[in-house]
Design an enzyme around this catalytic site. Structure first.
Site, PDB file in Angstrom:
ATOM      1  N   TYR A   1     -32.174 -12.420  -6.798  1.00 32.00           N
ATOM      2  CA  TYR A   1     -33.296 -13.158  -6.208  1.00 32.00           C
ATOM      3  C   TYR A   1     -33.843 -14.188  -7.191  1.00 32.00           C
ATOM      4  CZ  TYR A   1     -33.405  -9.208  -2.851  1.00 32.00           C
ATOM      5  OH  TYR A   1     -33.104  -8.243  -1.924  1.00 32.00           O
TER       6      TYR A   1
ATOM      7  N   SER B   1     -27.963  -0.804  -1.025  1.00 33.37           N
ATOM      8  CA  SER B   1     -28.377  -1.685   0.055  1.00 33.37           C
ATOM      9  C   SER B   1     -27.098  -2.061   0.780  1.00 33.37           C
ATOM     10  CB  SER B   1     -29.084  -2.910  -0.522  1.00 33.37           C
ATOM     11  OG  SER B   1     -29.359  -3.803   0.519  1.00 33.37           O
TER      12      SER B   1
HETATM   13  N1  LIG Z   1     -30.419  -5.944  -0.387  1.00 33.96           N
HETATM   14  C1  LIG Z   1     -30.173  -6.899   0.433  1.00 33.96           C
HETATM   15  O1  LIG Z   1     -29.019  -7.194   0.706  1.00 33.96           O
HETATM   16  C2  LIG Z   1     -31.315  -7.585   1.037  1.00 33.96           C
HETATM   17  C3  LIG Z   1     -31.068  -8.616   1.882  1.00 33.96           C
HETATM   18  C4  LIG Z   1     -32.145  -9.191   2.430  1.00 33.96           C
HETATM   19  C5  LIG Z   1     -33.396  -8.742   2.111  1.00 33.96           C
HETATM   20  N2  LIG Z   1     -33.618  -7.728   1.259  1.00 33.96           N
HETATM   21  C6  LIG Z   1     -34.982  -7.246   0.898  1.00 33.96           C
HETATM   22  O2  LIG Z   1     -35.717  -7.098   2.074  1.00 33.96           O
HETATM   23  C7  LIG Z   1     -36.840  -7.997   2.036  1.00 33.96           C
HETATM   24  C8  LIG Z   1     -37.121  -8.469   3.419  1.00 33.96           C
HETATM   25  O3  LIG Z   1     -36.090  -9.272   3.929  1.00 33.96           O
HETATM   26  P1  LIG Z   1     -36.310 -10.790   4.256  1.00 33.96           P
HETATM   27  O4  LIG Z   1     -37.294 -11.371   3.312  1.00 33.96           O
HETATM   28  O5  LIG Z   1     -34.963 -11.412   4.366  1.00 33.96           O
HETATM   29  O6  LIG Z   1     -36.842 -10.785   5.756  1.00 33.96           O
HETATM   30  P2  LIG Z   1     -38.070 -10.249   6.618  1.00 33.96           P
HETATM   31  O7  LIG Z   1     -38.970  -9.367   5.858  1.00 33.96           O
HETATM   32  O8  LIG Z   1     -37.479  -9.764   7.885  1.00 33.96           O
HETATM   33  O9  LIG Z   1     -38.811 -11.618   6.963  1.00 33.96           O
HETATM   34  C9  LIG Z   1     -39.453 -12.379   6.015  1.00 33.96           C
HETATM   35  C10 LIG Z   1     -39.888 -13.670   6.688  1.00 33.96           C
HETATM   36  O10 LIG Z   1     -40.823 -13.381   7.723  1.00 33.96           O
HETATM   37  C11 LIG Z   1     -42.016 -14.128   7.540  1.00 33.96           C
HETATM   38  N3  LIG Z   1     -43.132 -13.268   7.871  1.00 33.96           N
HETATM   39  C12 LIG Z   1     -43.478 -12.082   7.302  1.00 33.96           C
HETATM   40  N4  LIG Z   1     -44.529 -11.538   7.931  1.00 33.96           N
HETATM   41  C13 LIG Z   1     -44.896 -12.415   8.913  1.00 33.96           C
HETATM   42  C14 LIG Z   1     -45.936 -12.432   9.886  1.00 33.96           C
HETATM   43  N5  LIG Z   1     -46.816 -11.416   9.993  1.00 33.96           N
HETATM   44  N6  LIG Z   1     -46.012 -13.492  10.730  1.00 33.96           N
HETATM   45  C15 LIG Z   1     -45.138 -14.523  10.628  1.00 33.96           C
HETATM   46  N7  LIG Z   1     -44.125 -14.568   9.714  1.00 33.96           N
HETATM   47  C16 LIG Z   1     -44.007 -13.514   8.862  1.00 33.96           C
HETATM   48  C17 LIG Z   1     -42.026 -14.536   6.075  1.00 33.96           C
HETATM   49  O11 LIG Z   1     -42.658 -15.787   5.930  1.00 33.96           O
HETATM   50  P3  LIG Z   1     -44.030 -15.929   5.092  1.00 33.96           P
HETATM   51  O12 LIG Z   1     -43.653 -15.926   3.646  1.00 33.96           O
HETATM   52  O13 LIG Z   1     -44.583 -17.225   5.582  1.00 33.96           O
HETATM   53  O14 LIG Z   1     -44.876 -14.746   5.485  1.00 33.96           O
HETATM   54  C18 LIG Z   1     -40.544 -14.638   5.734  1.00 33.96           C
HETATM   55  O15 LIG Z   1     -40.077 -15.939   5.997  1.00 33.96           O
HETATM   56  C19 LIG Z   1     -36.428  -9.087   1.034  1.00 33.96           C
HETATM   57  O16 LIG Z   1     -37.519  -9.814   0.519  1.00 33.96           O
HETATM   58  C20 LIG Z   1     -35.723  -8.253   0.013  1.00 33.96           C
HETATM   59  O17 LIG Z   1     -36.645  -7.615  -0.841  1.00 33.96           O
HETATM   60  C21 LIG Z   1     -32.584  -7.145   0.729  1.00 33.96           C
END
Ligand SMILES: NC(=O)c1ccc[n+]([C@@H]2O[C@H](COP(=O)([O-])OP(=O)(O)OC[C@H]3O[C@@H](n4cnc5c(N)ncnc54)[C@H](OP(=O)(O)O)[C@@H]3O)[C@@H](O)[C@H]2O)c1
Length: 251
Positions: free
Chosen positions: A68, A164
């Site tokens: 990240y 993961s």
């Molecule tokens: N290990 C892996 O392979 C892997 C892969 C992907 C992710 N992850 C982990 O999982 C976490 C979550 O995944 P992700 O960040 O891809 O996706 P997510 O949590 O599904 O979505 C995040 C997105 O949603 C928006 N968001 C969040 N809350 C909101 C709300 N209440 N209303 C409107 N928009 C909202 C955020 O924008 P704003 O910033 O504007 O709120 C951001 O753009 C990552 O940060 C990481 O730590 C791990």
């Protein structure tokens, strides 16, 4: 302000974890990401404020990874002296240098964990997940990654280990061999049918921002008892508050 109370927390081993955790891709990386809109990395002040708000809401786990970008480094700087307030989850195996590559060799696993400890300015990690590629079963079965992280766990550098994953078979294998799996929300129905007991950390519950109903995304995931925490990636304090309100509604 609303806040989780003791009855809301769930377990990953002996760790008591709030139903919402803070995902930190957006703290350290804004290239080659799948979010709906481009964004600037938040400033140090904005990030500090986000962490304070998260803590006031009762959030107690931060999820990061070497892949990240500057996320681990920035978290390490901001948590200096506040380590006891937070549980930290990081990963090993994916390397991001403009593009992703993977290395699950024993030597990489060890050097990556020691680098994470240094970046995060701590002498132990609460959770380390093998950061699998699309071929997760191969990563877990055919490489030295599991043996090496179990060794580092025995040596006291890591409290809980897991992966993961990207597929149902990868998730089931990870749960049989280790303590925890981080899975995509879309996999939950199948995992539930497979009578998986978890503990599970959920990624992409909001479809990386493409969800049509953020609140429902969180509520439906938390209806599964195997789910310990939903790792939501946000750099927006208002969204963080909304997400915690949805979680409190669900648990
Ligand atoms: N290990 C892996 O392979 C892997 C892969 C992907 C992710 N992850 C982990 O999982 C976490 C979550 O995944 P992700 O960040 O891809 O996706 P997510 O949590 O599904 O979505 C995040 C997105 O949603 C928006 N968001 C969040 N809350 C909101 C709300 N209440 N209303 C409107 N928009 C909202 C955020 O924008 P704003 O910033 O504007 O709120 C951001 O753009 C990552 O940060 C990481 O730590 C791990």
């Amino acid at each position: 302000m609303i806040s989780f109370n003791d009855s809301h927390y769930r377990n990953i081993g002996d760790l008591r974890v709030a139903p919402i955790s803070l995902g930190t891709v957006k703290l350290g990386r804004n290239s080659n990401v799948k979010y709906p809109k481009p964004f600037d990395l938040p400033s140090r002040e904005q990030t500090n404020k986000l962490l304070s708000v998260a803590q006031d809401l009762g959030i107690n786990l931060i999820d990061t990874a070497p892949a990240y970008g500057s996320s681990e480094l920035r978290i390490g700087e901001l948590l200096k002296g506040r380590r006891q307030d937070w549980l930290i989850s990081t990963k090993v195996g994916e390397i991001y240098e403009g593009d992703s590559s993977y290395d699950f060799s024993a030597s990489h696993v060890t050097s990556s964990i020691h680098n994470s400890l240094e970046q995060l300015r701590t002498d132990y990690l609460d959770i380390v997940l093998i950061h699998c590629s699309d071929d997760d079963l191969n990563d877990l079965k055919k490489t030295d990654a599991i043996a090496e992280i179990l060794k580092l766990q025995t040596q006291g550098y890591i409290r809980y280990v897991g992966a993961s994953t990207k597929s149902l078979s990868g998730s089931l294998f990870a749960l049989a061999a280790m303590d925890v799996a981080m899975v995509e929300a879309d996999e939950l129905n199948e995992l539930d049918k497979a009578v998986t007991h978890g503990p599970l950390m959920i990624k992409k519950a909001l479809q990386s921002g493409h969800s049509k109903n953020f609140s429902e995304g969180i509520r439906s995931v938390l209806s599964y008892s195997q789910v310990s925490t939903v790792v939501v990636g946000t750099i927006n304090e208002k969204h963080l508050v909304e997400n915690v309100a949805s979680a409190i509604d669900a648990v």
